[in-house]
Every structure is written in structure tokens, then in C-alpha cells.
Write an enzyme that holds these catalytic residues in place. Structure first.
Site, PDB file in Angstrom:
ATOM      1  N   ARG A  90       0.834  -1.203   0.000  1.00  0.00           N
ATOM      2  CA  ARG A  90       0.000   0.000   0.000  1.00  0.00           C
ATOM      3  C   ARG A  90       0.864   1.247   0.000  1.00  0.00           C
ATOM      4  O   ARG A  90       0.575   2.220  -0.708  1.00  0.00           O
ATOM      5  CB  ARG A  90      -0.930   0.006   1.208  1.00  0.00           C
ATOM      6  CG  ARG A  90      -1.768   1.270   1.310  1.00  0.00           C
ATOM      7  CD  ARG A  90      -2.673   1.271   2.525  1.00  0.00           C
ATOM      8  NE  ARG A  90      -3.436   2.501   2.609  1.00  0.00           N
ATOM      9  CZ  ARG A  90      -4.373   2.756   3.512  1.00  0.00           C
ATOM     10  NH1 ARG A  90      -4.667   1.848   4.431  1.00  0.00           N
ATOM     11  NH2 ARG A  90      -5.032   3.902   3.508  1.00  0.00           N
ATOM     12  N   ASN A 144     -10.673  -3.951  -1.367  1.00  0.00           N
ATOM     13  CA  ASN A 144     -10.521  -2.946  -2.415  1.00  0.00           C
ATOM     14  C   ASN A 144      -9.599  -3.426  -3.542  1.00  0.00           C
ATOM     15  O   ASN A 144      -8.718  -4.244  -3.301  1.00  0.00           O
ATOM     16  CB  ASN A 144      -9.949  -1.662  -1.809  1.00  0.00           C
ATOM     17  CG  ASN A 144     -10.997  -0.867  -1.057  1.00  0.00           C
ATOM     18  OD1 ASN A 144     -12.125  -0.744  -1.505  1.00  0.00           O
ATOM     19  ND2 ASN A 144     -10.623  -0.314   0.085  1.00  0.00           N
ATOM     20  N   CYS A 164     -19.162  -1.452   0.743  1.00  0.00           N
ATOM     21  CA  CYS A 164     -18.310  -0.316   1.097  1.00  0.00           C
ATOM     22  C   CYS A 164     -18.986   0.438   2.227  1.00  0.00           C
ATOM     23  O   CYS A 164     -20.219   0.398   2.361  1.00  0.00           O
ATOM     24  CB  CYS A 164     -18.114   0.590  -0.118  1.00  0.00           C
ATOM     25  SG  CYS A 164     -17.075   2.051   0.180  1.00  0.00           S
ATOM     26  N   HIS A 194     -16.244   4.067  -4.747  1.00  0.00           N
ATOM     27  CA  HIS A 194     -15.335   5.190  -4.540  1.00  0.00           C
ATOM     28  C   HIS A 194     -15.438   6.232  -5.646  1.00  0.00           C
ATOM     29  O   HIS A 194     -14.500   6.995  -5.895  1.00  0.00           O
ATOM     30  CB  HIS A 194     -13.880   4.703  -4.383  1.00  0.00           C
ATOM     31  CG  HIS A 194     -13.645   4.004  -3.081  1.00  0.00           C
ATOM     32  ND1 HIS A 194     -12.403   3.566  -2.671  1.00  0.00           N
ATOM     33  CD2 HIS A 194     -14.499   3.665  -2.079  1.00  0.00           C
ATOM     34  CE1 HIS A 194     -12.505   2.980  -1.490  1.00  0.00           C
ATOM     35  NE2 HIS A 194     -13.770   3.038  -1.119  1.00  0.00           N
ATOM     36  N   TYR A 244     -13.855  10.512  -2.087  1.00  0.00           N
ATOM     37  CA  TYR A 244     -12.945  10.070  -3.140  1.00  0.00           C
ATOM     38  C   TYR A 244     -13.047  10.917  -4.408  1.00  0.00           C
ATOM     39  O   TYR A 244     -12.144  10.882  -5.243  1.00  0.00           O
ATOM     40  CB  TYR A 244     -13.192   8.588  -3.468  1.00  0.00           C
ATOM     41  CG  TYR A 244     -12.784   7.685  -2.346  1.00  0.00           C
ATOM     42  CD1 TYR A 244     -11.482   7.192  -2.257  1.00  0.00           C
ATOM     43  CD2 TYR A 244     -13.686   7.338  -1.344  1.00  0.00           C
ATOM     44  CE1 TYR A 244     -11.093   6.379  -1.211  1.00  0.00           C
ATOM     45  CE2 TYR A 244     -13.309   6.521  -0.294  1.00  0.00           C
ATOM     46  CZ  TYR A 244     -12.013   6.050  -0.229  1.00  0.00           C
ATOM     47  OH  TYR A 244     -11.633   5.248   0.816  1.00  0.00           O
TER      48      TYR A 244
END
Length: 421
Positions: A90, A144, A164, A194, A244
Site C-alpha cells: 500500500r 478494495n 463499502c 469510490h 474520493y
């Protein structure tokens, strides 16, 4: 009822356990299995999970295992919350795109594509093993990028619904502003995972009074602040975009910010170290306050609601989920995965009708759906050219020089996870 959580060693898990314990009348779990290859984390999380159940007098049995096949055998539902490559991957996703002046984020842009390429093959392998042991099991995906992962699952014929926590977060926040219970708030929530907008906020259900204009008028400053977007933008749009959308509406501003501070992954990694130390305390029998900063607010309540609807025909009659478009948004293919309000029951999720969308939103949804098509193709079949095309199609990239450079960066940082590389 048996429920299995793949990625059960996540520091998120106590949030989920707390919801299972508090809402046991909604979702009466008899056996809960936490599956994770990280034995040290799993032991800490599993111990705290059992103490939470015990404190709240939950009769369910919690077991832990690194054996995926044993863990999913006989499960009525399998919840996926894994992170292939961990926080280290990440951190890469959030940093190397910045070298090209593109946003670094784990679910969108180049970093989101990297996560999809790492994740889709692993999730599909898990799903096939679930299908072999129990073909009737539901798969609930919280991993995700949810939209792409859910589409991969559905395209392969699995019984899957994506989840989500963005919508439930808005529902809870708006309910507090309106001084009503969350169950009275129905969102006209539309878009892709998102990439969503609240185009209406209705009291009492899908046909209720739309109070979104009042919310923006009375609480626009607070809403805008929570999204890190300017209040005048909300006034001009007349809708509430998800957080987002800031990556699209304020891309260059976000890139500048990201270049001046540690990555979110670095912050989370430090937080996880502290959380795991807390989880090891045998006196701790509730989720710690620090967990609220980890993210995933209301995740457990959304997961319980969805699982209850799929397994027992209970839960809320309408829920925001990720599921097949099937004509809901006529400008998208039927097999696109969208995030909208749906009627959810034992047979799955059926999207509610969505009024014609403003081209401002429909155009961006169509563009990102095209990217997701190409991203899934790259995840399933591999190859540098497919990665390049997916990056070139993304509205946050879109220039061939950037796409070329980011393709090399992506492959270089993820080679160990990409069998074709």
C-alpha cells in the site's frame, strides 16, 4: 449459521466482531472462523475477538486457522477483507505515482490498478475454493478495489455482493444532522465504488421527502469540511460527492499535499503496531478507541445488515451495495458493477431504479467504467500492454508519457505478485 472472515488477522476485525456481538439478534452467528496466514496477528486478533464475544454474552464459537479450505468449509457466507502485499505494498501504491505528478492512492489511479492486479487473482482462487466446499455460500467482498474485485467474482459466476462503508457513513452523519434515526434516512446514492454522489436524501424510504437541499443549506460548511472540498462547490452541484471525488475535483491540490507528509500507509502501519500491542492485553475485552482512526467506520453494521439480508431475508430492505448494472444506468453495459441502493434478499441484490443522471456525473462514471474494464482484463490476463492501456484510459492519468512511466513503476514494484512479470 457459520460465517468465515478471510483476512481475519486484520486490525479491522475487532470492529467487525463488535458489530456481530451487538447485533446478534439480526445475525445469529453460531460459528465464526477467522482465516489468515499471519499466525502471530491472528492469535492476537482471535483472542480479543473471543473476549468481546464473552463480554457481550454472545454464544457463538470463534475459531482461527491458517487453512483456508478448512476455514471456508460449510460456511454460509465468506467475507473477504484481505490486503495482498500488506501495508508495504500500500505504501508503494501511495508513493510511486507521485513521481509522475499523479495522485498516489490505494483504490484509484495507478495505485488502485496495482492493487487490483495483485488482488483479483488471489480473490478468484479463494472464491473457487469456497465454491468447491460450499457452492451455495455467499461471498461478501470488502476488499478494495471493491468494484473491480466484485466484477471479477460475478464474471466468474460466484454468488457475490460488494460492500463499502461510504454510504453508511453518510447515512449516519446526515441522520445526526437531521436529528432522526439512521433507519429513517434513505440515500439516493449512485455511481461506482469510490466514485459516488448522494443525489438525494429522503426521509422514510425511496419515495420519501428529499431533504438534501435543506441539508446543504443548513450544514453545507460541515459537510464540505468533512470532504475537504469547498462549500461553493456543494452549492453549485446541489449534490454531495464522496470524499474520493476529491482526487478528481482537486487532483493537483491533493498531489501537492501528499508530497508534504507521510503516506497514509505509513500512518496506518504505525497505528497497527500500537493496536496489535493493545490486542495482546488479556484485560482488553472491547474494541479500543484508537481503532476509530484506522478507518472502516460502521463497516460492521453494514456487514451485519448485508449478511442478514442474504442469509436470512432480514436486515434493511434497501441497502447500498456493489452489484451488476443490468440496465440501471443505461449508458453502461449490463455486466458493469455499480454502487447503488438495491433491494437485498436471499436471491441477492436488485438495484432500485435511478433517475436520469446529469451528464457531469454520467460522463465520469462511463470513463471510469471503461478503465475498470481494462483493469480487470489486465488483472486476468496480464501483460505490459494491458497495464499501459488501463493507465492511459484512467482520467487521473490520461497522457501517454505518464502511462508509459507508471507502467514500468507498477510492474517494478509488484513483480513478486504478478506471475506474468
Amino acid at each position: 449459521m457459520k460465517l468465515t472472515v478471510v483476512g481475519g488477522g486484520s486490525t479491522y476485525t475487532p470492529e467487525l466482531i463488535d458489530g456481530f456481538a451487538r447485533l446478534r439478534d439480526t445475525l445469529p452467528i453460531e460459528e465464526l472462523v477467522l482465516v489468515d496466514p499471519a499466525a502471530d496477528r491472528l492469535e492476537l486478533v482471535g483472542g480479543l475477538a473471543r473476549r468481546i464475544f464473552a463480554k457481550q454474552d454472545h454464544p457463538g464459537v470463534i475459531t482461527t486457522t491458517a487453512d483456508l479450505d478448512a476455514g471456508v468449509e460449510g460456511a454460509d457466507a465468506v467475507l473477504l477483507q484481505l490486503r495482498v502485499g500488506g501495508q508495504a505494498a500500500r505504501n508503494d501504491d501511495e508513493t510511486w505515482p507521485l513521481t509522475c505528478g499523479c495522485v498516489g492512492q490505494e483504490t484509484t489511479g495507478a495505485g488502485g490498478l496495482a492493487k487490483a492486479l495483485r488482488t483479483v487473482p488471489v480473490v478468484l482462487d479463494i472464491a473457487e475454493r469456497v465454491r468447491r466446499t460450499n457452492p451455495d455460500a455467499w461471498i461478501i467482498d470488502f476488499t478494495n478495489p471493491v468494484g473491480i474485485v466484485t466484477r471479477a467474482l460475478l464474471s466468474a459466476g460466484h454468488k457475490a455482493v460488494g460492500l463499502c462503508n461510504v454510504a453508511i457513513g453518510f447515512q449516519r452523519r446526515f441522520a445526526a444532522m437531521l436529528d432522526v434515526t439512521p433507519g429513517q434516512v434513505h440515500l439516493d446514492h449512485v455511481g461506482l465504488n469510490h466514485l459516488t454522489w448522494e443525489t438525494g436524501v429522503r426521509l422514510g424510504g425511496p419515495q420519501g421527502e428529499d431533504v438534501l437541499p435543506r441539508l446543504i443549506a443548513d450544514h453545507g460548511d460541515a459537510i464540505a469540511s468533512s470532504l475537504s472540498l469547498p462549500r461553493p462547490l456543494l452549492d453549485r452541484l446541489g449534490v454531495v460527492p464522496s470524499y474520493y471525488l476529491r482526487y478528481f475535483y482537486a487532483h493537483d491540490e491533493v498531489v501537492r499535499e501528499l508530497g508534504t507528509k507521510p503516506s497514509r500507509a505509513a500512518e496506518v502501519a504505525a497505528m497497527e503496531k500500537e493496536l496489535l500491542a493493545m490486542y495482546g492485553d488479556p484485560a482488553l475485552d472491547e474494541k479500543p478507541a484508537l481503532l476509530a482512526k484506522r478507518g472502516g467506520a460502521f463497516y460492521s453494521e453494514a456487514a451485519v445488515d448485508l449478511a442478514a439480508a442474504l442469509l436470512a431475508g432480514g436486515g434493511s430492505p434497501y441497502q447500498v451495495v456493489n452489484t451488476l448494472n443490468r440496465g440501471t444506468l443505461p449508458f453502461l453495459p449490463d455486466d458493469a458493477v455499480i454502487e447503488v441502493q438495491a433491494a437485498v434478499g436471499r436471491d441477492g441484490a436488485s438495484p432500485l431504479p435511478v433517475p436520469k443522471l446529469d451528464p457531469l456525473y454520467a460522463g465520469l462514471i462511463a470513463n471510469v467504467t471503461t478503465y475498470e474494464d481494462l483493469a480487470l482484463d489486465a488483472a486476468l490476463r496480464g501483460g505490459r500492454d494491458r497495464v499501459f492501456k488501463a493507465l492511459l484510459s484512467h482520467p487521473l492519468i490520461g497522457q501517454y508519457e505518464y502511462a508509459e512511466a507508471l507502467t514500468d513503476e507498477l510492474i517494478g514494484h509488484n513483480r513478486e505478485h504478478l506471475t506474468w512479470a
